[in-house]
Scaffold this motif. Structure first.
Motif, PDB file in Angstrom:
ATOM      1  N   UNK A  91      -7.640   3.816   6.552  1.00  0.00           N
ATOM      2  CA  UNK A  91      -8.278   4.056   5.262  1.00  0.00           C
ATOM      3  C   UNK A  91      -7.283   3.996   4.111  1.00  0.00           C
ATOM      4  N   UNK A  92      -6.018   4.207   4.441  1.00  0.00           N
ATOM      5  CA  UNK A  92      -5.023   4.302   3.361  1.00  0.00           C
ATOM      6  C   UNK A  92      -4.305   2.990   3.061  1.00  0.00           C
ATOM      7  N   UNK A  93      -4.662   1.907   3.762  1.00  0.00           N
ATOM      8  CA  UNK A  93      -3.940   0.651   3.493  1.00  0.00           C
ATOM      9  C   UNK A  93      -4.415   0.020   2.183  1.00  0.00           C
ATOM     10  N   UNK A  94      -3.487  -0.646   1.515  1.00  0.00           N
ATOM     11  CA  UNK A  94      -3.808  -1.329   0.265  1.00  0.00           C
ATOM     12  C   UNK A  94      -4.083  -2.800   0.556  1.00  0.00           C
ATOM     13  N   UNK A  95      -4.937  -3.375  -0.257  1.00  0.00           N
ATOM     14  CA  UNK A  95      -5.256  -4.792  -0.143  1.00  0.00           C
ATOM     15  C   UNK A  95      -4.168  -5.618  -0.844  1.00  0.00           C
ATOM     16  N   UNK A  96      -3.049  -5.797  -0.142  1.00  0.00           N
ATOM     17  CA  UNK A  96      -1.902  -6.516  -0.711  1.00  0.00           C
ATOM     18  C   UNK A  96      -1.943  -7.981  -0.265  1.00  0.00           C
ATOM     19  N   UNK A  97      -1.800  -8.895  -1.216  1.00  0.00           N
ATOM     20  CA  UNK A  97      -1.827 -10.324  -0.913  1.00  0.00           C
ATOM     21  C   UNK A  97      -0.443 -10.782  -0.441  1.00  0.00           C
ATOM     22  N   UNK A  98      -0.428 -11.520   0.659  1.00  0.00           N
ATOM     23  CA  UNK A  98       0.848 -12.059   1.124  1.00  0.00           C
ATOM     24  C   UNK A  98       1.173 -13.324   0.329  1.00  0.00           C
TER      25      UNK A  98
END
Ligand code: GDP
Length: 302
Positions: A91-98
């Motif tokens: 639940x705590x992960x961020x939607x980070x673009x590679x």
């Protein structure tokens, strides 16, 4: 360790009361549960969440045929974690673009710790080797731009700004262009925190999002609502308002170190269905932690 230190007030408040409760009862009965309800409500866990928890606890106690209050204590932690996670993981992960620009928008009323949170996150990303840029989208509040610049200097990242009173959407447009040409990984955008007029707030946030989305399809990748844990149930009211005004993807709960009522984390997740992604545990650069529900709940009892 940091997490534990930051929770010291909540832990002292909560675990002392629970230990006291457990020591006073020989068997688990209705009165025990009523007192437990009271303790949880006072810790700002929130009425609905407390009712749900105690219901589940009663069922579990019956199922396992537990009588000793000491045995119930560990079931309380299990159930708190279950309620928080409600079957979802990470639940705590961020939607980070590679290998592409990630845009994160910060919303929240003045004084909750928005600027500080942006500074702390900028520091965190930078220390992970990422190229970070800040956008001074709060053009309304006097001093907001300067305050963000102070953090920018402290952390060593640039701030894209315009004059006070200018259109925040125009600042965002500039910031996205700058982020592109400078090959930035993470763009952190501040916004104004006026709650007096929900329609205006909604319009402003919509316009900002529209500009960002037009430039980068799929962005903003996160909209993080910053809430002040010390404001208790008022934080829940703010969460409701912002949730109605825009799509909030996660919460940063600041000043958790300053309250003995850290139960608000559970209320926010359970009643708003928005996960807490980070918690603020102090005023310094590295006083920000990814929120881990297990560490949090076990920390309350240790
Ligand atoms: P903003 O108006 O939302 O941008 O709020 P600020 O970032 O200026 O923060 C308001 C005050 O709260 C400042 O004095 C911060 O140092 C303080 N603050 C922010 N986050 C935390 C935190 O996690 N813990 C503590 N103890 N203070 C914090």
């Amino acid at each position: 360790e940091k997490f534990k230190d930051g929770l010291v007030k909540t832990r002292d408040n909560f675990s002392n009361k629970i230990n006291d409760l457990v020591s006073r009862y020989r068997t688990v009965d209705e009165d025990f549960f009523e007192e437990l309800e009271e303790i949880l409500i006072q810790a700002d866990v929130g009425f609905e969440t407390v009712m749900e928890l105690v219901e589940e606890l009663k069922m579990e106690v019956k199922k396992r045929n537990l009588k000793d209050p000491g045995d119930v204590q560990s079931v309380i932690s299990e159930k708190l974690i279950e309620i928080y996670e409600s079957g979802e993981e990470n639940l705590n992960t961020l939607n980070i673009q590679e290998d592409a620009l990630t845009v994160i928008l910060f919303v929240g009323v003045n004084g909750v710790g928005k600027t500080t949170t942006i500074g702390k996150l900028a520091h965190k990303f930078k220390s992970e080797g990422k190229n970070v840029l800040l956008a001074a989208g709060d053009t309304f509040r006097a001093g907001a731009i300067e305050q963000l610049e102070v953090w920018g200097e402290r952390v060593g990242v640039d701030v894209i700004k315009q004059a006070e009173g200018s259109d925040p959407a125009a600042v965002m447009y500039d910031a996205v262009q700058a982020a592109r040409s400078r090959k930035v990984d993470i763009l952190l955008c501040d916004t104004a925190g006026r709650l007096q007029n929900k329609v205006n707030l909604m319009k402003e946030l919509e316009k900002i999002k529209r500009v960002i989305e037009r430039e980068i399809p799929g962005a903003p990748h996160e909209v993080l609502l910053v809430l002040d844990a010390t404001t208790g149930q008022n934080a829940l009211v703010q969460a409701k308002t912002f949730k109605e005004a825009t799509d909030v993807s996660g919460i940063v709960l600041s000043k958790l170190d300053g309250t003995a009522k850290g139960g608000i984390v559970l209320a926010i997740r359970n009643e708003m269905n928005i996960p807490v992604k980070f918690v603020g545990l102090g005023e310094k650069m590295d006083d920000l932690q990814v929120f881990d529900p297990e560490k949090y709940v076990y920390g309350l009892f240790s």
